[in-house]
Design a protein around this motif. Structure first.
Motif, PDB file in Angstrom:
ATOM      1  N   ILE A 142       0.836  -1.205   0.000  1.00  0.00           N
ATOM      2  CA  ILE A 142       0.000   0.000   0.000  1.00  0.00           C
ATOM      3  C   ILE A 142       0.871   1.256   0.000  1.00  0.00           C
ATOM      4  O   ILE A 142       0.581   2.233  -0.694  1.00  0.00           O
ATOM      5  N   LEU A 143       1.973   1.216   0.769  1.00  0.00           N
ATOM      6  CA  LEU A 143       2.892   2.358   0.779  1.00  0.00           C
ATOM      7  C   LEU A 143       3.510   2.583  -0.603  1.00  0.00           C
ATOM      8  O   LEU A 143       3.672   3.729  -1.038  1.00  0.00           O
TER       9      LEU A 143
ATOM     10  N   GLY B 228      10.975  14.840  -2.597  1.00  0.00           N
ATOM     11  CA  GLY B 228      11.450  13.618  -1.942  1.00  0.00           C
ATOM     12  C   GLY B 228      11.239  13.669  -0.441  1.00  0.00           C
ATOM     13  O   GLY B 228      10.708  12.733   0.162  1.00  0.00           O
ATOM     14  N   PHE B 229      11.619  14.797   0.191  1.00  0.00           N
ATOM     15  CA  PHE B 229      11.410  14.942   1.626  1.00  0.00           C
ATOM     16  C   PHE B 229       9.928  15.017   1.953  1.00  0.00           C
ATOM     17  O   PHE B 229       9.455  14.416   2.916  1.00  0.00           O
ATOM     18  N   GLY B 230       9.200  15.752   1.113  1.00  0.00           N
ATOM     19  CA  GLY B 230       7.760  15.878   1.349  1.00  0.00           C
ATOM     20  C   GLY B 230       7.036  14.555   1.241  1.00  0.00           C
ATOM     21  O   GLY B 230       6.109  14.283   2.004  1.00  0.00           O
TER      22      GLY B 230
ATOM     23  N   ALA C  24       4.792  12.816   3.977  1.00  0.00           N
ATOM     24  CA  ALA C  24       3.406  12.471   3.649  1.00  0.00           C
ATOM     25  C   ALA C  24       3.119  11.000   3.932  1.00  0.00           C
ATOM     26  O   ALA C  24       2.063  10.656   4.477  1.00  0.00           O
ATOM     27  N   LEU C  25       4.059  10.122   3.580  1.00  0.00           N
ATOM     28  CA  LEU C  25       3.860   8.696   3.828  1.00  0.00           C
ATOM     29  C   LEU C  25       3.817   8.407   5.325  1.00  0.00           C
ATOM     30  O   LEU C  25       3.087   7.510   5.774  1.00  0.00           O
ATOM     31  N   ALA C  26       4.605   9.145   6.109  1.00  0.00           N
ATOM     32  CA  ALA C  26       4.557   8.970   7.563  1.00  0.00           C
ATOM     33  C   ALA C  26       3.173   9.323   8.101  1.00  0.00           C
ATOM     34  O   ALA C  26       2.653   8.666   9.005  1.00  0.00           O
ATOM     35  N   TYR C  27       2.551  10.353   7.511  1.00  0.00           N
ATOM     36  CA  TYR C  27       1.216  10.751   7.952  1.00  0.00           C
ATOM     37  C   TYR C  27       0.126   9.824   7.407  1.00  0.00           C
ATOM     38  O   TYR C  27      -0.992   9.814   7.918  1.00  0.00           O
TER      39      TYR C  27
ATOM     40  N   ALA D 253      -3.492  17.434  10.255  1.00  0.00           N
ATOM     41  CA  ALA D 253      -2.283  17.599  11.062  1.00  0.00           C
ATOM     42  C   ALA D 253      -1.071  17.913  10.189  1.00  0.00           C
ATOM     43  O   ALA D 253      -0.160  18.636  10.607  1.00  0.00           O
ATOM     44  N   LEU D 254      -1.065  17.378   8.958  1.00  0.00           N
ATOM     45  CA  LEU D 254       0.049  17.620   8.045  1.00  0.00           C
ATOM     46  C   LEU D 254       0.154  19.099   7.669  1.00  0.00           C
ATOM     47  O   LEU D 254       1.250  19.606   7.420  1.00  0.00           O
ATOM     48  N   VAL D 255      -0.975  19.789   7.640  1.00  0.00           N
ATOM     49  CA  VAL D 255      -0.987  21.210   7.284  1.00  0.00           C
ATOM     50  C   VAL D 255      -0.131  22.019   8.263  1.00  0.00           C
ATOM     51  O   VAL D 255       0.516  23.014   7.880  1.00  0.00           O
ATOM     52  N   ILE D 256      -0.099  21.617   9.523  1.00  0.00           N
ATOM     53  CA  ILE D 256       0.678  22.359  10.529  1.00  0.00           C
ATOM     54  C   ILE D 256       1.977  21.637  10.884  1.00  0.00           C
ATOM     55  O   ILE D 256       2.539  21.845  11.957  1.00  0.00           O
ATOM     56  N   PHE D 257       2.453  20.781   9.948  1.00  0.00           N
ATOM     57  CA  PHE D 257       3.672  20.004  10.208  1.00  0.00           C
ATOM     58  C   PHE D 257       4.864  20.894  10.535  1.00  0.00           C
ATOM     59  O   PHE D 257       5.670  20.575  11.404  1.00  0.00           O
ATOM     60  N   PHE D 258       5.000  22.034   9.845  1.00  0.00           N
ATOM     61  CA  PHE D 258       6.176  22.872  10.002  1.00  0.00           C
ATOM     62  C   PHE D 258       6.056  23.866  11.156  1.00  0.00           C
ATOM     63  O   PHE D 258       6.957  24.669  11.363  1.00  0.00           O
TER      64      PHE D 258
END
Length: 236
Positions: A32-33, A69-71, A75-78, A136-141
């Protein structure tokens, strides 16, 4: 009680009876990943091509690939909490049955949820988890707050999903929810453990099977802690 349950679940995760399910769980999670990675990379490539970034700003093109690549990694972590819940739905009953048979042989066995109902429940909750984690990803930084939001949201969501799926083998789903709320301190603490695993690469791949084994133990130990009349009183 939670430490004992976690140690027993960890032992069960790598035990011979669960090893075949572990490999299947890892394979499905990685599959799935991989699909998610493929889809996101193609989306990024389409966006870059459609906006002619390469032709107009070659330096920005290289920077975009680096950030992509970093993003993608972030994203996959989230995405992992939602994927974990979905994978757990596939293997819930097979794994729970082994845990019951090996660690609680004197207890009545649980009743499997109908496969369709189990998957529908898992998919519905995986969708909710995905939406929450995208928020939650929106406020990651945002320093501290981003990670705290990820941890708090998933501690609650994972505790709710895994405990109710495990408890539903022994009681109606509505009653399983009532039991989770009655013992919210213990179940949230178990969810914090699962959320902590989510932020550790590689270890987070074990979450579906470990989470099932953990919550079967937590449910069993909570049920054994109180006599039946007292338990019923807590659930009203």
């Amino acid at each position: 009680m939670l430490i004992q349950s976690a140690l027993a679940a960890l032992r069960q995760t790598f035990s011979p009876p669960l090893r075949a399910i572990l490999w299947k769980s890892l394979g499905l999670t990685l599959g799935i990943l991989a699909l998610a990675w493929f889809g996101l990379t193609r989306l990024i490539q389409w966006f870059q091509a459609s906006h002619h970034i390469s032709q107009s700003y070659p330096i920005l093109d290289s920077l975009a690939y680096f950030l992509a690549g970093f993003g993608l990694f972030v994203a996959l972590a989230y995405l992992m909490p939602a994927i974990s819940i979905l994978v757990a739905g596939f293997f819930l009953d097979d794994a729970a049955e082994i845990v019951e048979r090996t660690d609680f042989p004197n207890d009545p066995p649980g009743r499997p949820m109908p496969w369709g109902s189990a998957m529908l429940y898992a998919m519905r909750f995986a969708g909710l988890t995905l939406l929450v984690n995208l928020a939650a990803l929106v406020i990651f930084f945002v320093p501290v707050i981003g990670l705290a939001a990820f941890f708090a949201a998933n501690a609650y969501l994972l505790s709710r999903e895994y405990f109710e799926m495990a408890a539903a083998r022994y009681r109606p789903l509505a009653e399983a929810g009532e039991m989770r709320r009655a013992f919210s301190g213990t179940t949230i603490a178990a969810g914090c453990l699962l959320a902590g695993m989510m932020v550790v690469p590689v270890l987070n791949l074990l979450t579906p099977l470990f989470g099932i084994a953990l919550m079967v133990h937590v449910h069993k130990r909570l049920t054994h802690r109180l006599p039946a009349p007292a338990l019923q009183g807590r659930l009203r």
